[in-house]
Design an enzyme around this catalytic site. Sequence first.
Site, PDB file in Angstrom:
ATOM      1  N   ALA A  64       0.800  -1.228   0.000  1.00 51.35           N
ATOM      2  CA  ALA A  64       0.000   0.000   0.000  1.00 51.35           C
ATOM      3  C   ALA A  64       0.827   1.270   0.000  1.00 51.35           C
ATOM      4  O   ALA A  64       0.274   2.369   0.079  1.00 51.35           O
ATOM      5  CB  ALA A  64      -0.934   0.001   1.214  1.00 51.35           C
ATOM      6  N   ASN A  65       2.146   1.158  -0.104  1.00 53.82           N
ATOM      7  CA  ASN A  65       2.978   2.360  -0.042  1.00 53.82           C
ATOM      8  C   ASN A  65       3.162   3.032  -1.397  1.00 53.82           C
ATOM      9  O   ASN A  65       3.718   4.128  -1.481  1.00 53.82           O
ATOM     10  CB  ASN A  65       4.351   2.033   0.546  1.00 53.82           C
ATOM     11  CG  ASN A  65       5.080   0.973  -0.248  1.00 53.82           C
ATOM     12  OD1 ASN A  65       4.664  -0.178  -0.251  1.00 53.82           O
ATOM     13  ND2 ASN A  65       6.156   1.347  -0.923  1.00 53.82           N
ATOM     14  N   GLY A  67       1.762   2.982  -5.960  1.00 49.75           N
ATOM     15  CA  GLY A  67       0.995   2.402  -7.049  1.00 49.75           C
ATOM     16  C   GLY A  67      -0.488   2.212  -6.777  1.00 49.75           C
ATOM     17  O   GLY A  67      -1.130   3.002  -6.075  1.00 49.75           O
ATOM     18  N   GLY A  69      -1.932  -0.013  -4.978  1.00 49.56           N
ATOM     19  CA  GLY A  69      -2.213  -0.259  -3.569  1.00 49.56           C
ATOM     20  C   GLY A  69      -2.414   1.023  -2.790  1.00 49.56           C
ATOM     21  O   GLY A  69      -3.347   1.139  -1.984  1.00 49.56           O
ATOM     22  N   TYR A 217       6.204 -14.632 -14.513  1.00 46.45           N
ATOM     23  CA  TYR A 217       5.094 -13.751 -14.129  1.00 46.45           C
ATOM     24  C   TYR A 217       3.753 -14.388 -14.480  1.00 46.45           C
ATOM     25  O   TYR A 217       2.821 -14.391 -13.671  1.00 46.45           O
ATOM     26  CB  TYR A 217       5.244 -12.408 -14.839  1.00 46.45           C
ATOM     27  CG  TYR A 217       4.179 -11.395 -14.470  1.00 46.45           C
ATOM     28  CD1 TYR A 217       4.105 -10.869 -13.187  1.00 46.45           C
ATOM     29  CD2 TYR A 217       3.246 -10.964 -15.419  1.00 46.45           C
ATOM     30  CE1 TYR A 217       3.137  -9.935 -12.849  1.00 46.45           C
ATOM     31  CE2 TYR A 217       2.278 -10.023 -15.092  1.00 46.45           C
ATOM     32  CZ  TYR A 217       2.229  -9.516 -13.807  1.00 46.45           C
ATOM     33  OH  TYR A 217       1.258  -8.601 -13.468  1.00 46.45           O
TER      34      TYR A 217
END
Length: 340
Positions: A64-65, A67, A69, A217
């Site tokens: 959440a820090n 982008g 999020g 990925y």
Amino acid sequence: MANNDKMKELMENMPNPDAIFESWWPFIIAGTAGILYGLRSWLRGPKCVGGVQLNGKTVIVTGANSGVGKAAATEFAKRGARLILACRNETEGRATAEELRKETSNINIVFMLLDLASFKSIRAFVDKFNEKEEHLHILVNNAGVMMCPEEKSAEKFELQFAVNYLGTFLLTELLLDKLKSSAPSRIINTTASAANLGEIRFDNINLKGDYTPGKAYAQSKFAVLLYSQHLAERLKDTEVTVNMVNPGVVNSNAHRHMPFKTSRFIRISFSPFVYFLMKTCEDGAQTTVFCATAEELDGVRGKLYKDCQEKEIEESMKDQELQDKLYKASLEWTKLDKSE
């Protein structure tokens, strides 16, 4: 007389307004601008309008820090949630928590350290969360890595598979009791269109000798889709729902290993195309917010959403035998005892 001559000369030198309409160029320019603006708006996707307020609800957002999020966390904070920012970078995580508290006037925003590349860190996070928090109403598994060079997690798993899938798997499984006791609650797992190209290499899950960033990925996001459907079925008799979101192509730090981010020349050359074709982080977060807050999704489970709309899941991802096999293997990989 002199003044009249000057006025006549001035009028003769002024452009003829009627001449503007003798050319198609103004209409071509205006039409092109309108088409480009409309295309850009379409590429950005719809906004999540409506949805419930989250006062009294506890929400975890991983990664959440920055982008998507961070953008989703900002919206949850504005809606009054008690927000847990689960991030591996302590400095950035604490700074983001302070920033959101000031921006949203919501004091119930807490940073907690979580590194999805470490099972030890995940277990420590869950123990601390269970000790301090009584409820969990929304779990947003947003954090991930993308197209990175070959690297291993703390437990020696290929990094993209470890972070994007195994970390999500272990964190979610360890938080299920809290989610059930707080029901109705929601789990939102993040996948990507690359999942359509993925397969699970059970015999070589680390892709040793066959590693490419794209292949790794795709495998990790394919696994997220398989697991999410399996989990949704397992929880069908509870009030805990599981759905998947595809945020689309977002201009975020997740692409930091891509050439248009690592090469200055390519970054500058392609910056207009990147700006035009990729979503902003706020745009990319809209579907996550929709799945977390939309009242019409009460009781809805096992669905895939993109641009705030349900999308069809490929038949290859609905294989229940494959889902079961992945679940059992994941228990072994994470050494998770389901009796704990």
